[in-house]
Enzyme design. Structure first.
Site, PDB file in Angstrom:
ATOM      1  N   GLU A 209       0.820  -1.254   0.120  1.00 27.14           N
ATOM      2  CA  GLU A 209       0.126  -0.163   0.007  1.00 27.14           C
ATOM      3  C   GLU A 209       0.821   1.396  -0.186  1.00 27.14           C
ATOM      4  OE1 GLU A 209      -3.028  -0.194   3.075  1.00 27.14           O
ATOM      5  OE2 GLU A 209      -3.567  -2.107   2.720  1.00 27.14           O
ATOM      6  N   LYS A 339     -14.923  -2.094   4.878  1.00 26.41           N
ATOM      7  CA  LYS A 339     -14.420  -2.343   3.569  1.00 26.41           C
ATOM      8  C   LYS A 339     -15.716  -3.141   2.673  1.00 26.41           C
ATOM      9  CE  LYS A 339      -9.671  -3.663   5.021  1.00 26.41           C
ATOM     10  NZ  LYS A 339      -9.198  -5.046   5.619  1.00 26.41           N
ATOM     11  N   ARG A 368      -8.541  -1.552  -0.048  1.00 28.46           N
ATOM     12  CA  ARG A 368      -7.899  -2.849   0.269  1.00 28.46           C
ATOM     13  C   ARG A 368      -6.340  -2.652  -0.154  1.00 28.46           C
ATOM     14  NH1 ARG A 368     -11.345  -6.830   2.342  1.00 28.46           N
ATOM     15  NH2 ARG A 368      -9.451  -7.516   2.949  1.00 28.46           N
TER      16      ARG A 368
HETATM   17  P1  PGA Z   1      -5.971  -6.439   3.278  1.00 28.93           P
HETATM   18  O1  PGA Z   1      -5.171  -5.428   4.340  1.00 28.93           O
HETATM   19  O2  PGA Z   1      -6.691  -5.284   2.398  1.00 28.93           O
HETATM   20  O3  PGA Z   1      -5.001  -6.794   2.674  1.00 28.93           O
HETATM   21  O4  PGA Z   1      -7.054  -7.005   3.994  1.00 28.93           O
HETATM   22  C1  PGA Z   1      -5.918  -4.005   5.023  1.00 28.93           C
HETATM   23  C2  PGA Z   1      -6.263  -4.233   6.180  1.00 28.93           C
HETATM   24  O5  PGA Z   1      -5.902  -5.013   6.781  1.00 28.93           O
HETATM   25  O6  PGA Z   1      -6.692  -3.255   6.728  1.00 28.93           O
HETATM   26 ZN    ZN Z   2      -6.662  -4.409   8.895  1.00 29.50          ZN
END
Ligand code: PGA
Ligand code: ZN
Length: 423
Positions: A209, A339, A368
């Site tokens: 990220e 999410k 994500r």
């Molecule tokens: P992920 O990570 O999109 O790989 O789940 C983001 C998070 O854990 O907040």
């Molecule tokens: Zn997380």
């Protein structure tokens, strides 16, 4: 308002890790078209809706999305082409068509791509900015810009695990505009790159990220370097810029113990470690401090640190109303990480959002680790007045698409303000 769908068209496209994901175009009967793509996680919770993958190991290591795309082009089109829906009716029709509790049949990736593409097409047809369309679903008549929570350092599953915790984030709390927050973040991010170059004598490698991922020897070193970066950039830690952490602890929880700092901690010892960090550092948000199934300990964590910091549930809640309700009933958290692809439709996400808000929780709207250049998340955060947004670091275009959209909304709609930081 009901809108007539002509048809959907599904596409397999690639996300920011070069892995397949799903895009859909929604054509309305008057020719209006909206298109949207869905993100994909790496550090996923067990209770997430199913991201349908082809499983053909000879192609994208089994991660292809041709089956999900096929479901858009066939079953979904057969069920909805030529019919009229509003957002809720469409989402419920797709959920019924799927027929499973976790969207495992058609795939949450296929359903969400259609749900979002329909939303975008409706917004275009109604000549509304997308955030106002999202706000309409909530009957909102005022909007807020979210506060930014931005990855500075990364570890865990997003950075080869050089430190066990996943993200250390910086949170501009004195800035009152997105523009100011981003320019403050820029200073801290680049002061951190300077410090790391000097301390570790290395190029600043980045994680999925965009967070910096130097080889810290210890988690405290990560926290101390964040404070040093904030100070070197000319800010006061805790007054101008605070810290947040995504511990993502489900991924180092084995046999009832937390495998962290070369130790195996019990739930109570893990809570003590986290409480010490919250006491010592200006941490205002702590995500997944405990594992997704460690329900016995979450209420104690919330009791210990909930007065000082957000106790934010990601894997714990998976944006599922049943888990959010359980956490409300047991006082296990005080904030939801929302999410949208964890639940797989806009209507499911809206229910999750409303439930969290009804308990007086804060909501952090989150991207994500696998993202696309699509920017709908920024509109969702503004449309529902999410308290915070979490989309990664301030580099990489799939992240910047969201920040740039927030900048655009801020300039085009000066009446929309950012709320002061609450914690
Ligand atoms: P992920 O990570 O999109 O790989 O789940 C983001 C998070 O854990 O907040
Ligand atoms: Zn997380």
């Amino acid at each position: 308002m009901s809108v007539k769908i002509d048809h959907f068209k599904g596409y397999e496209i690639l996300d920011s890790r070069g892995r397949p994901t799903v895009m859909a175009k929604c054509y309305l009967s008057d020719g209006t078209m909206g298109k949207a793509s869905v993100p994909s996680g790496a550090s996923t919770g067990k209770a997430e809706s199913v991201e349908l993958r082809d499983g053909n190991l000879g192609r994208y290591a089994g991660l292809g999305c041709q089956k999900a795309v096929g479901h858009i082009n066939q079953e979904i089109n057969q069920a909805v082409s030529g019919l009229s829906f509003d957002q809720k009716e469409l989402d419920h029709t797709l959920i019924r068509l799927d027929g499973t509790p976790n969207k495992g049949n058609l795939g949450a990736n296929a359903i969400l791509a259609c749900s979002l593409a329909f939303a975008k097409a409706c917004a275009i047809q109604q000549d509304l900015p997308l955030f106002k369309y999202f706000g309409g679903l909530l009957a909102a008549n005022s909007f807020r810009l979210p506060r930014l929570t931005v990855n500075l350092f990364s570890g865990g599953k997003h950075a080869g695990g050089q430190v066990p915790i996943q993200d250390l984030l910086i949170v501009p709390i004195s800035a009152m505009t997105v523009e100011q927050a981003l320019s403050d973040l820029y200073k801290v991010y680049y002061s951190a790159t300077d410090i790391i170059r000097k301390k570790y004598g290395m190029r600043t490698l980045t994680a999925d990220e965009g967070g910096l991922a130097p080889s810290f020897n210890h988690i405290d070193e990560m926290l101390d370097t964040a404070l040093e970066s904030i100070e070197k950039a000319g800010f006061k830690p805790g007054q101008d810029i605070a810290l947040a952490m995504d511990i993502a602890s489900s991924h180092f929880y084995e046999g009832g113990k937390y495998h962290i700092n070369e130790e195996k901690l019990t739930g109570m010892e893990q809570i003590a470690l986290l409480s010490d960090w919250v006491a010592k550092y200006p941490i205002v948000s702590l995500e997944d401090g405990l594992a997704e199934d460690d329900w016995d300990h979450w209420p104690e964590l919330n009791k210990k640190i909930g007065g000082k910091s957000l106790v934010l549930g990601d894997d714990l809640l998976c944006t599922q109303t049943s888990r959010i309700q359980k956490a409300i009933d047991t006082h296990s958290a005080n904030a939801l990480l929302l999410k949208v692809n964890q639940c797989g439709s806009i209507t499911d996400a809206l229910e999750a959002f409303k439930l969290a808000k009804s308990a007086g929780w804060q909501v952090t709207v989150s991207a994500r680790s696998g993202e696309t250049e699509d920017d709908w998340l920024a509109d969702l955060a503004v449309g529902w007045s999410g308290n915070q947004i979490k989309v990664g670091s301030i580099t990489q275009s799939e992240r910047l698409a969201k920040y740039n959209r927030l900048l655009e909304i801020e300039k085009d709609h000066p009446e929309i303000k950012m709320a002061p930081w609450k914690y």
